[in-house]
Design an enzyme around this catalytic site. Structure first.
Site, mmCIF file in Angstrom:
data_model
loop_
_atom_site.group_PDB
_atom_site.id
_atom_site.type_symbol
_atom_site.label_atom_id
_atom_site.label_comp_id
_atom_site.label_asym_id
_atom_site.label_seq_id
_atom_site.Cartn_x
_atom_site.Cartn_y
_atom_site.Cartn_z
ATOM 1 N N GLY A 176 41.319 43.477 39.177
ATOM 2 C CA GLY A 176 41.673 42.101 38.851
ATOM 3 C C GLY A 176 43.155 41.903 39.014
ATOM 4 O O GLY A 176 43.863 42.752 39.577
ATOM 5 N N GLY A 235 44.629 44.463 36.140
ATOM 6 C CA GLY A 235 44.129 45.813 35.927
ATOM 7 C C GLY A 235 43.019 46.160 36.889
ATOM 8 O O GLY A 235 42.598 45.353 37.711
ATOM 9 N N LYS A 292 39.643 52.090 32.318
ATOM 10 C CA LYS A 292 40.311 50.815 32.568
ATOM 11 C C LYS A 292 41.818 51.046 32.560
ATOM 12 O O LYS A 292 42.351 51.604 31.598
ATOM 13 C CB LYS A 292 39.894 49.822 31.485
ATOM 14 C CG LYS A 292 40.413 48.418 31.674
ATOM 15 C CD LYS A 292 39.814 47.517 30.600
ATOM 16 C CE LYS A 292 40.343 46.107 30.696
ATOM 17 N NZ LYS A 292 39.757 45.232 29.669
ATOM 18 N N ASP A 324 35.481 33.667 24.431
ATOM 19 C CA ASP A 324 35.362 33.527 25.892
ATOM 20 C C ASP A 324 33.962 33.935 26.349
ATOM 21 O O ASP A 324 33.805 34.682 27.304
ATOM 22 C CB ASP A 324 36.435 34.363 26.593
ATOM 23 C CG ASP A 324 36.594 33.966 28.059
ATOM 24 O OD1 ASP A 324 36.150 32.846 28.419
ATOM 25 O OD2 ASP A 324 37.143 34.757 28.843
#
Length: 1008
Positions: A58, A61, A78, A173
């Site tokens: 992304g 990251g 991650k 979210d």
């Protein structure tokens, strides 16, 4: 943060052997090399992990697929990119901490949080493979396709969100792009980067677009969708609003503080998309969407819901969740999950009703066909009669010609319309065939996966489609699914029965055999039938593995030749044949020899059957080792986890924590299993984790509100927490669910709850009901005796407690209660005998030992009493009263110094124990330590200045030291508090005389 870089799939749940995630913090040894790797395209080295490839990237990251070397399991790592900066790193750590605090099957677990040498954080998580809900919804032909499947996915999302709400966390979210669905239906709620904890600071501001913008990698954070090849179009755009406008609540879009009801609105938006195929808010620009969202303009989504044709219950739920004002929405995610569960329960009820209606329709259709044949015969006879009538005139011929022309024209139009309709019908039939084939694939996969609940939902869709064009081609597959689902349901019922106490114990093997035989016979599988025919039925079944498991369990219980022959025919294998022969022959030594080196690549169901059944030669530890080896070889079997938990003793604190870990893993893999939740609840209850046991029972009841086992577990946990009235209400609910409840165990527990709530008369009634069902129920006899003791019905209590020890001579509790009853009846000899028998069975009972000590003391068996109190103190060393009693006995036997030590220990444990302080002064005087006695008495009087005996004792100690004036003052103080204190009066008189005798006489003056 990215839409989700917390990528994850697991071959199984968090293993009970998994390390504490806080214990693993890896670092780079070369910060510069780490930074170069982070800036480049190559994957970085992470100590302790073998990094394979990059899964997704992304704007801030990326996610790496890796293997943890210690436990040899796949993980996702991650990693932040350099452009994330300090603020991005802070958000990254906040997300990790929040996610780690949410241990739920539908939230990806965090394994480790570490930092590279330059301080850049990385996060190790469970690896999940699958697709986003966005991708799955996009691939549907229409919103009606596989609706039950998507409703089930939505329910799991609601459960995860509800769990977070219960922990004070709001996601903020929620959207389909942040919901992952695995290959076997696993559901994970991802991306907790915007989450807010109750009372905590907001996560850093992030704005997200409508999903219409192209994905970019600049300063904007793209949705990584790191688990599949599907990539969401929901991306992050610069702005001031937290969340994704198309799914956020109006108050969130306005920048106001939010609570769990903001997530409820987002859940409503997701449900709206499931039901209608479109998002609640859409627009050409992010600002347009945010404006509509903030204003709560819901005309379009509400109209779409009304026109969707979706089930009315779901449409109404979506409308309530999408209420513009937060107060009008359900309270939290759990409330939404409960509403979905009620809808799904209604679906299953309608499925059963549809089955009945279908059968009735088939009978009716047969009768109608018979009637039509009769009617056609009559019409043919009439036609023959009309052929003999006279012809008509010329004008009739002319009119007939006109009618023929008109008819031909109408026929051509009808033919064209029919062609169009047939083409439309053909397309509809093709669509229905494709959808029905997908439903059947889903049902068959669920059956092979031993998942009756998911199969039932798929069958509901099959029932809805089978009567439509194209459905006639699937008759054989549909019938097979129905037959095998019915068999799987019956076998699940037998398994539930196997874990339900009967007469205070788990069912006997003979009872299980009867139920297995009935269930299999209904599917045409009869062991004493010709083996080849029975084997064919087994091998043709979609649930073949479950049937073979049942047959192997049955062989372990019964060991008959018919079962062995059927298993050999249906499942031939040299190793399995040899093991089964040893099982049938009850050859424990041979069985141990055959399994000593493990079972290699044998199927899991065979290992489970071997470890689950009670048979000679296999200890619990050996059975556990076989199952653990199977789990290590092929993680992911729910049944292996369930049986691993079953290798520890039930209804015992021993091994309860280990049991709970295995069952926790089982519910993580199969969260819709009532049996798994019940087993977890029992293990947590046995481990005295009553809050957790309550949570497990409530989850089981959410899945099945009438499940008797779950109600029983819930009530036991409430009673253990001291909530007797709450436990009584649950048992009342249990009896309403099954007024003819056949389990004496539950009636006995109901009585215990009533006793805890103070209703002894009601408790006595329930205990007697349990005993009517099973007169040999020792625990019910003991509980009845205890209740009768409390109502002072001593003769009846003794009778019940004698019955309890006759039914279970090994019950230490029953012997102790009998001792108490006999003690109250002043049968000292019988009481001593009962207490001694209880302590022989269970020495760790300080109450029984103390009671025995008092009885021996009354009989002036001082040495025996001292021994009993020492035994009590061995298991209750922090009980000051026991130390005080021991001190009194020691002083009485002439050991004042030992007595003083015992009193001092009582005072250390309870500094306000006045009796021990007084006794200490007495013991010190007897030990010729008057100064110590003075100190003890003064400390007593500092706590209680009005202690008359204390003043008297202090006076004696002062007199011992020669302080007669001080002694006189204390004796007078004792008498001022209690004028009837005879010892103090006598001591005062004696001391005054002593003082008078020792007073100096006036010298005589001689006269000269």
């Amino acid at each position: 943060m990215p839409d989700d870089l917390s990528a994850t799939r697991v071959s199984g749940p968090n293993s009970p052997h998994a390390p504490d995630s806080s214990a693993t913090v890896a670092r780079f040894t070369d910060p510069l090399a780490a930074r170069r790797q982070m800036l480049g395209e190559e994957v970085p080295a992470v100590p302790g992990y073998e990094v394979a490839r990059e899964l997704a990237r992304g704007g801030m990251g990326r996610v790496l697929a890796a293997r943890e070397l210690t436990l040899n399991r796949p993980v996702a790592i991650k990693v932040l990119l350099p452009r994330a900066g300090r603020d991005g790193a802070r958000r990254f750590v906040i997300e990790a901490e929040i996610t780690a605090q949410l241990p739920h099957p539908n939230i990806p677990p965090v394994y480790a949080l570490g930092r590279f040498g330059d301080g850049t954080p990385f996060l190790v998580m469970k690896l999940i493979e699958g697709r986003t809900l966005t991708a799955l919804l996009r691939d549907r032909a229409s919103p009606a396709d596989e609706l039950n499947r998507f409703v089930q996915i939505f329910e799991h999302v609601c459960l995860a969100v509800g769990f977070a709400h219960a922990r004070g966390v709001v996601h903020r979210d929620l959207k389909p792009a942040n919901i992952m669905v695995g290959e076997f239906g696993e559901v994970q709620v991802m991306d907790w980067g915007l989450a807010k904890t109750a009372g905590g600071p907001d996560a850093p501001t992030r704005a997200q677009g409508t999903g219409d913008e192209p994905k970019t990698l600049g300063d904007r954070t793209g949705s990584s969708d790191a688990f599949s090849s599907d990539h969401s179009t929901e991306v992050t755009a610069a702005g001031q609003v937290l969340g994704t406008p198309s799914y956020m609540a109006p108050e969130q879009a306005r920048g106001e503080p939010v609570d769990p009801r903001a997530d409820v609105f987002s859940l409503g938006a997701v449900l709206c998309e499931v039901l209608t195929g479109s998002r609640p808010f859409a627009g050409r620009h992010s600002t347009e969407v945010i404006g509509a969202t903030a204003a709560g303009i819901l005309d379009e989504p509400l109209a779409a819901l009304g026109a969707s044709g979706a089930p009315a219950d779901l449409v109404e739920l979506a409308r309530r969740c999408l209420a513009p004002w937060a107060a009008d929405r359900p309270a939290d995610g759990k409330a939404v999950a409960d509403a979905v569960a009620r809808y799904r329960a209604g679906v299953e009820t309608r499925l059963r009703a549809a089955e009945s209606e279908r059968a009735a329709a088939e009978v009716k259709a047969t009768e109608q066909r018979k009637r039509r044949r009769v009617q056609l015969a009559l019409l043919a006879a009439v036609a023959l009669m009309l052929l003999g009538a006279a012809g008509t005139g010329w004008w009739l011929d002319h009119k007939a010609a006109e009618r023929r022309i008109e008819a031909e024209r109408a026929e051509r139009e009808r033919a064209a319309a029919d062609l169009r309709q047939s083409e439309k019908d053909a397309r509809a039939a093709a669509d229905n065939r494709r959808a029905l084939a997908a439903d059947l694939d889903r049902c068959e996969a669920a059956l092979r996966n031993d998942d009756a609940a998911t199969a039932a939902l798929a069958l509901a869709d099959v029932t809805r489609r089978e009567g439509q064009p194209g459905g006639e081609e699937f008759g054989a597959r549909i019938a097979r699914c129905r037959t095998d689902h019915a068999l799987l349901t019956r076998l699940d019922e037998v398994e539930t029965f196997a874990w339900t106490p009967v007469n205070g114990q788990l069912p006997l093997a003979a009872d299980l055999q009867t139920r297995w035989a009935t269930a299999l016979a209904q599917a045409g599988i009869v062991p004493n039938a010709p083996p080849a025919e029975a084997a064919r039925r087994v091998n043709d079944s979609l649930i073949r593995d479950r049937v073979l498991l049942t047959l192997d369990l049955w062989l372990g219980a019964a060991g008959t030749a018919d079962l062995a022959a059927l298993l050999h025919e249906a499942d031939p294998d040299p190793t399995r044949d040899a093991v089964r022969a040893a099982v049938q022959a009850r050859d424990g030594a041979g069985l141990a020899r055959l399994t000593a080196a493990g079972l290699g690549d044998q199927p899991a169901r065979f290992v489970i059957a071997l470890a689950a059944a009670v048979r000679p030669g296999l200890s619990p530890a050996r059975r556990r080792a076989l199952l653990a080896a199977e789990w290590d070889r092929a993680p992911g079997s729910v049944r292996v986890l369930m049986e691993l938990g079953g290798t520890y003793p039930m209804n015992s604190k021993e091994g309860a924590a280990e049991r709970a870990r295995w069952f926790q893993a089982a519910v993580a893999l199969r969260p819709q299993s009532v049996l798994a939740w019940n087993k977890l609840g029992i293990a947590l209850r046995d481990g005295e984790q009553y809050d957790e046991a309550l949570a497990a029972a409530r989850e089981a009841l959410r899945l099945d509100p009438r499940d008797l086992n779950a109600l029983n577990i819930k009530a036991i946990a409430l009673r253990a927490k001291g909530d007797g009235p709450g436990a009584v209400r649950v048992y009342e609910e249990l009896m309403r669910a099954d007024p003819d409840c056949p389990y004496p165990e539950f009636h006995n527990n109901y009585g215990s709850a009533l006793a805890t709530a103070g209703d002894l008369r009601g408790a006595i009634v329930k205990f007697r009901q349990a005993l009517e069902m099973n007169p040999k129920f020792a625990a019910a006899h003991a509980n009845l005796g205890n209740a009768l003791l409390r109502t002072r019905e001593l003769d009846a209590a003794v009778q019940s407690l004698r019955a309890a020890v006759e039914c279970d001579p090994r019950s230490a509790v029953a012997h102790a209660e009998l001792g108490r009853a006999l003690q109250l009846k002043r049968d000292t000899t019988g009481a001593i005998r009962a207490y001694r028998e209880s302590l022989k069975l269970n020495p760790a009972n300080p109450g029984a030992a103390s009671a025995l000590g008092h009885l021996l003391w009354d009989r002036e068996d001082l040495d025996g009493a001292i021994g009993a109190f020492r035994d009590a103190l061995r298991y209750a060393p922090a009980e000051p009263g026991l130390h005080n009693n021991l001190g009194m006995l020691l002083r009485q036997t002439g050991d004042p110094r030992g007595a003083a030590s015992a009193y001092k220990e009582a005072i250390r444990l309870d500094p306000k124990h006045l009796r021990a302080r007084y006794n200490l002064g007495v013991a010190l005087r007897a030990a010729k330590d008057p100064a110590g006695a003075v100190k003890a008495y003064r400390e007593l009087l500092a706590l209680d200045p009005n202690h008359s005996a204390g003043h008297n004792g202090l006076g004696n100690a002062l007199r011992d030291l020669g302080d007669l004036d001080g002694a006189i003052a204390e004796f007078r103080a004792a008498l001022s508090i209690n004028p009837s204190n005879g010892p103090a009066q006598q001591n005062l008189t004696d001391t005054l005389k002593q003082k008078d005798r020792t007073a100096p006489r006036p010298r005589e003056v001689k006269r000269s």
